[in-house]
Design a protein around this motif. Structure first.
Motif: not given
Lengths: 115, 114
Positions: A17-21
């Motif tokens: 999984d990844a999160v981009i802000n």
């Protein structure tokens, strides 16, 4: 003023999984997310219009925190096809509560998914 | 399908030349945009137009001008090209009204100024 994206680059293995802000110093009317594959045009993913709004697109979803002027893009169980550069675009809210028309993009986050 | 077509994928020009980048959209969109894309800087807005003959400066208009004589066509003009204008240029279009609709991009023109 461009919104600021973080991180600048992410390297994943398939299934991770990844999160981009994306954050802005100005009040926002909307946040737009696009993905660009190498040598191709940016392609629309989703638009978030209201504070707290969350949208989903397959295993890609996003949220918009109006008070913090931030948005996050969540990529779940990543696939090889997710590789590319992700851009957030923001439309500012003006004093009258409506929007300026222009969409201003961040510097992009390069996502690489390995087998 | 919406189509935004940029006339050239690659262009090589010399310093001081006048350069025209052309963009055509087929969806009767009111709004059209020109961005330049540079590594680490993302997409930066040069100019946009919300109607025929109307234009507004974006964030980096210096050294550029635009023309919109017909609704479907938006041209970016470099009056006297310089090496620091070497970049990827992207055109986009969007229907009018609140900016809550999809913005469609062309495939880009990679310009090299020697």
């Amino acid at each position: 003023q461009q919104p600021v994206q973080s991180p600048q680059a992410v390297i994943l293995r398939e299934g991770e999984d990844a999160v981009i802000n994306c954050s802005s110093s100005k009040a926002l009317y909307s946040v737009h997310w696009y993905r660009q594959k190498h040598g191709e045009a940016p392609v629309f993913l989703m638009i978030l219009l209201k504070g707290g709004e969350q949208k989903g697109h397959d295993k890609i979803s996003a949220s918009f925190n109006e008070k913090k002027q931030q948005s996050s893009l969540y990529l779940t169980a990543s696939q090889l096809s997710y590789s590319g550069t992700y851009f957030c675009g923001t439309v500012r809210l003006n004093a009258g509560g409506t929007s300026y028309g222009k969409l201003t993009f961040g510097q992009g986050t390069i996502l690489t998914v390995h087998p | 399908d919406v189509k935004v077509t940029q006339s050239s994928r690659y262009l090589v020009k010399r310093t001081g030349e006048k350069v025209f980048l052309e963009c055509v959209q087929d969806m009767d969109h009111e709004n059209m945009f020109w961005y330049r894309q540079d590594p680490g800087l993302g997409l930066r807005l040069i100019y946009f137009s919300y109607d025929v003959k109307m234009k507004e400066k974006g964030d980096i208009p210096e050294g550029y001008s635009v023309s919109r004589e017909k609704k479907e066509r938006f041209s970016l003009i470099l009056e006297s090209a310089s090496t620091n204008q070497t970049s990827m240029y992207l055109c986009a279009s969007r229907r009018g009204g609140p900016p809550s609709s999809i913005q469609y991009f062309g495939a880009g023109t990679r310009l090299s100024v020697l």
